[in-house]
Design a protein around this motif. Structure first.
Motif, PDB file in Angstrom:
ATOM      1  N   ASN A  88      49.804  39.910  40.488  1.00 55.23           N
ATOM      2  CA  ASN A  88      50.185  40.032  39.203  1.00 55.23           C
ATOM      3  C   ASN A  88      49.065  38.993  38.224  1.00 55.23           C
ATOM      4  OD1 ASN A  88      52.437  41.721  39.006  1.00 55.23           O
ATOM      5  ND2 ASN A  88      53.702  39.800  39.428  1.00 55.23           N
ATOM      6  N   THR A  89      47.805  39.255  38.732  1.00 54.18           N
ATOM      7  CA  THR A  89      46.638  38.440  37.896  1.00 54.18           C
ATOM      8  C   THR A  89      45.824  39.613  37.555  1.00 54.18           C
ATOM      9  OG1 THR A  89      46.801  36.641  39.541  1.00 54.18           O
ATOM     10  CG2 THR A  89      44.791  36.912  38.205  1.00 54.18           C
ATOM     11  N   GLN A  90      45.346  39.694  35.989  1.00 51.98           N
ATOM     12  CA  GLN A  90      44.531  40.531  35.389  1.00 51.98           C
ATOM     13  C   GLN A  90      42.935  40.024  35.848  1.00 51.98           C
ATOM     14  OE1 GLN A  90      45.053  40.334  31.350  1.00 51.98           O
ATOM     15  NE2 GLN A  90      47.160  41.272  31.547  1.00 51.98           N
ATOM     16  N   LEU A  91      42.290  41.345  36.141  1.00 51.13           N
ATOM     17  CA  LEU A  91      41.063  41.181  36.670  1.00 51.13           C
ATOM     18  C   LEU A  91      40.341  42.387  35.875  1.00 51.13           C
ATOM     19  CD1 LEU A  91      40.732  40.896  40.257  1.00 51.13           C
ATOM     20  CD2 LEU A  91      40.055  39.483  38.871  1.00 51.13           C
ATOM     21  N   GLN A  92      39.172  42.013  35.151  1.00 45.70           N
ATOM     22  CA  GLN A  92      38.107  42.746  34.392  1.00 45.70           C
ATOM     23  C   GLN A  92      37.165  43.190  35.406  1.00 45.70           C
ATOM     24  OE1 GLN A  92      36.858  41.266  30.838  1.00 45.70           O
ATOM     25  NE2 GLN A  92      35.473  43.110  30.244  1.00 45.70           N
ATOM     26  N   VAL A  93      37.011  44.481  35.634  1.00 44.27           N
ATOM     27  CA  VAL A  93      36.476  45.238  36.763  1.00 44.27           C
ATOM     28  C   VAL A  93      35.587  46.280  35.944  1.00 44.27           C
ATOM     29  CG1 VAL A  93      36.179  46.069  38.999  1.00 44.27           C
ATOM     30  CG2 VAL A  93      38.064  44.832  38.342  1.00 44.27           C
ATOM     31  N   SER A 134      45.547  40.961  46.765  1.00 44.46           N
ATOM     32  CA  SER A 134      45.895  39.555  46.201  1.00 44.46           C
ATOM     33  C   SER A 134      44.610  39.405  45.409  1.00 44.46           C
ATOM     34  CB  SER A 134      46.428  38.652  46.948  1.00 44.46           C
ATOM     35  OG  SER A 134      45.591  38.379  47.898  1.00 44.46           O
ATOM     36  N   LEU A 135      44.532  38.482  44.734  1.00 43.53           N
ATOM     37  CA  LEU A 135      43.299  37.902  44.007  1.00 43.53           C
ATOM     38  C   LEU A 135      42.406  37.528  44.768  1.00 43.53           C
ATOM     39  CD1 LEU A 135      42.071  37.412  41.225  1.00 43.53           C
ATOM     40  CD2 LEU A 135      42.891  35.083  41.113  1.00 43.53           C
ATOM     41  N   ASP A 136      42.740  36.818  45.846  1.00 44.69           N
ATOM     42  CA  ASP A 136      41.655  36.206  46.784  1.00 44.69           C
ATOM     43  C   ASP A 136      41.076  37.304  47.504  1.00 44.69           C
ATOM     44  OD1 ASP A 136      42.024  33.624  46.026  1.00 44.69           O
ATOM     45  OD2 ASP A 136      43.666  33.067  47.625  1.00 44.69           O
ATOM     46  N   TYR A 167      30.294  53.595  45.868  1.00 50.14           N
ATOM     47  CA  TYR A 167      30.602  52.945  44.582  1.00 50.14           C
ATOM     48  C   TYR A 167      30.361  51.474  44.738  1.00 50.14           C
ATOM     49  CZ  TYR A 167      33.639  51.422  40.995  1.00 50.14           C
ATOM     50  OH  TYR A 167      33.993  50.752  39.672  1.00 50.14           O
ATOM     51  N   GLU A 168      29.992  50.773  43.805  1.00 48.06           N
ATOM     52  CA  GLU A 168      29.432  49.620  43.866  1.00 48.06           C
ATOM     53  C   GLU A 168      30.186  48.768  42.626  1.00 48.06           C
ATOM     54  OE1 GLU A 168      28.039  47.970  46.407  1.00 48.06           O
ATOM     55  OE2 GLU A 168      27.342  49.799  47.381  1.00 48.06           O
ATOM     56  N   ILE A 169      30.943  47.679  43.013  1.00 45.55           N
ATOM     57  CA  ILE A 169      31.466  46.889  41.815  1.00 45.55           C
ATOM     58  C   ILE A 169      30.420  45.940  41.567  1.00 45.55           C
ATOM     59  CG2 ILE A 169      33.372  45.042  41.310  1.00 45.55           C
ATOM     60  CD1 ILE A 169      35.081  46.324  43.489  1.00 45.55           C
ATOM     61  N   LYS A 170      30.250  45.804  40.095  1.00 48.71           N
ATOM     62  CA  LYS A 170      29.078  45.100  39.616  1.00 48.71           C
ATOM     63  C   LYS A 170      30.054  43.584  39.405  1.00 48.71           C
ATOM     64  CE  LYS A 170      27.864  47.399  36.092  1.00 48.71           C
ATOM     65  NZ  LYS A 170      26.965  47.707  35.004  1.00 48.71           N
ATOM     66  N   ASP A 171      30.843  43.484  38.714  1.00 51.82           N
ATOM     67  CA  ASP A 171      31.589  42.415  38.248  1.00 51.82           C
ATOM     68  C   ASP A 171      33.115  42.373  38.512  1.00 51.82           C
ATOM     69  OD1 ASP A 171      29.313  40.826  37.283  1.00 51.82           O
ATOM     70  OD2 ASP A 171      29.232  42.369  35.379  1.00 51.82           O
ATOM     71  N   LEU A 172      33.610  41.280  38.869  1.00 59.14           N
ATOM     72  CA  LEU A 172      35.034  40.880  38.983  1.00 59.14           C
ATOM     73  C   LEU A 172      35.223  39.635  38.194  1.00 59.14           C
ATOM     74  CD1 LEU A 172      36.037  41.593  42.588  1.00 59.14           C
ATOM     75  CD2 LEU A 172      36.749  42.713  40.830  1.00 59.14           C
ATOM     76  N   THR A 173      35.826  39.902  37.097  1.00 59.82           N
ATOM     77  CA  THR A 173      36.019  38.632  36.312  1.00 59.82           C
ATOM     78  C   THR A 173      37.530  38.325  35.914  1.00 59.82           C
ATOM     79  OG1 THR A 173      34.054  39.329  34.979  1.00 59.82           O
ATOM     80  CG2 THR A 173      35.362  37.380  33.982  1.00 59.82           C
ATOM     81  N   PRO A 174      38.096  37.236  36.736  1.00 58.60           N
ATOM     82  CA  PRO A 174      39.534  36.905  36.295  1.00 58.60           C
ATOM     83  C   PRO A 174      39.545  36.215  35.036  1.00 58.60           C
ATOM     84  CG  PRO A 174      38.402  35.399  37.770  1.00 58.60           C
ATOM     85  CD  PRO A 174      37.636  36.378  37.644  1.00 58.60           C
TER      86      PRO A 174
END
Length: 315
Positions: A88-93, A134-136, A167-174
């Motif tokens: 239950n942690t928000q991530l901006q992806v 999970s977040l980690d 597909y490549e993730i550029k940013d994971l911002t908590p």
């Protein structure tokens, strides 16, 4: 004649029109497709053919170029979105999707907008994948996230004539609060490692000092042992040398005694020593202790003097 002339004039006026019409017809019928492109041709509003790269011909007014597709690999930047992790942690992806048109016919008629379709599907699949972690794990398993998104999108995109390559993730911002907590955790972990490293260094230092002292004591004891051995060997050799000298002296004395005048010489030396010793006692001490048999001493001295005299006479 006049009628024929009128007809000729009319045909003469139509020739330029026909030429212009022929040029336009040829221009409309000849199509040159660039490399790595595919053009879809419709005839009377129905799919007819796919023009391949190079020179192609169509029928003007009957055929038309309905769709133009690039067969190159296309990068598509997906917009940033909020995903909820398993804890239950928000991530901006946000990320980049790479795809390629493999079937121009399906890309034209399989969906109204295949770019929009794969973009929305990629975002939906990304939210689903992150929701199982999970977040980690989201920071540790980026490759797994990318692979699962590609698999999900590619299965659906096959019906649209599109191949999803990666597909490549550029940013994971908590959120900022999570970032601060992570920073504190990282700082604490670094301090812990520093303390452990310092203690290990101190431990190794003490071990090295102890080993150095032990080696020094061993070397010192070995040195003392060798010195004692050397001293004992020296003393043994000195005693041996003294014994050899004494033996040699005794042998010489024995040889001398064996001579004809050897006994007389011995008696002379004994008498001289006796007289000398008695004289020294008289010189160094005011009190003289005389033996009870003093007469015997006198006779001994007389005897010694006689021996000395006889020896001198013999010489």
């Amino acid at each position: 004649m006049e009628a024929e002339n009128v007809v000729l004039l009319e045909w003469g006026a139509l020739i330029p029109v026909l030429i212009i019409f022929a040029v336009i017809f040829i221009y409309k019928s000849v199509k040159v497709v660039p490399q790595q492109d595919a053009w879809v041709v419709e005839r009377f509003g129905k799919f007819n053919a796919v023009l391949q790269p190079g020179l192609n011909f169509i029928i003007p007014l009957i055929d038309k170029i309905a769709y133009r597709h690039s067969l190159k690999e296309i990068p598509l930047d997906t917009s940033s979105q909020i995903c909820i992790t398993k804890d239950n942690t928000q991530l901006q992806v946000d990320g980049v999707l790479y795809f390629q048109v493999t079937n121009p016919e399906l890309a034209s008629y399989g969906t109204s907008d295949y770019v929009m379709a794969i973009t929305q599907l990629a975002q939906t699949s990304l939210r689903s994948v992150i929701g199982t972690m999970s977040l980690d794990k989201t920071f540790e398993e980026r490759d797994e996230i990318n692979a699962r998104v590609v698999q999900a999108v590619d299965e659906a995109a096959q019906t649209w004539g599109v191949k999803v390559l990666r597909y490549e993730i550029k940013d994971l911002t908590p959120p900022k609060e999570i970032l601060r907590a992570m920073q504190l955790q990282i700082t604490a972990e670094r301090e812990k490692r520093a303390v452990v490293a310092a203690s290990e260094g101190q431990k190794q230092k003490e071990i090295n000092i102890a080993e150095g002292n032990r080696a020094a004591l061993i070397a010192q004891s070995e040195g003392e042992k060798q010195a004692a051995i050397n001293k004992a060997e020296g003393e043994a050799r000195a005693i041996e040398a003294v014994a050899k000298a004494q033996a040699e002296a005794i042998r010489v004395v024995a040889d001398s005694i064996a001579q004809p005048s050897g006994i007389a010489a011995v008696n002379l030396q004994v008498a001289e020593k006796y007289v000398e010793a008695f004289g020294n006692v008289a010189k160094t001490n005011n009190t003289m202790l005389l033996p009870a048999n003093f007469a015997d001493m006198g006779s001994m001295i007389a005897t010694a003097m006689t021996i000395v005299k006889e020896t001198k006479d013999q010489q």
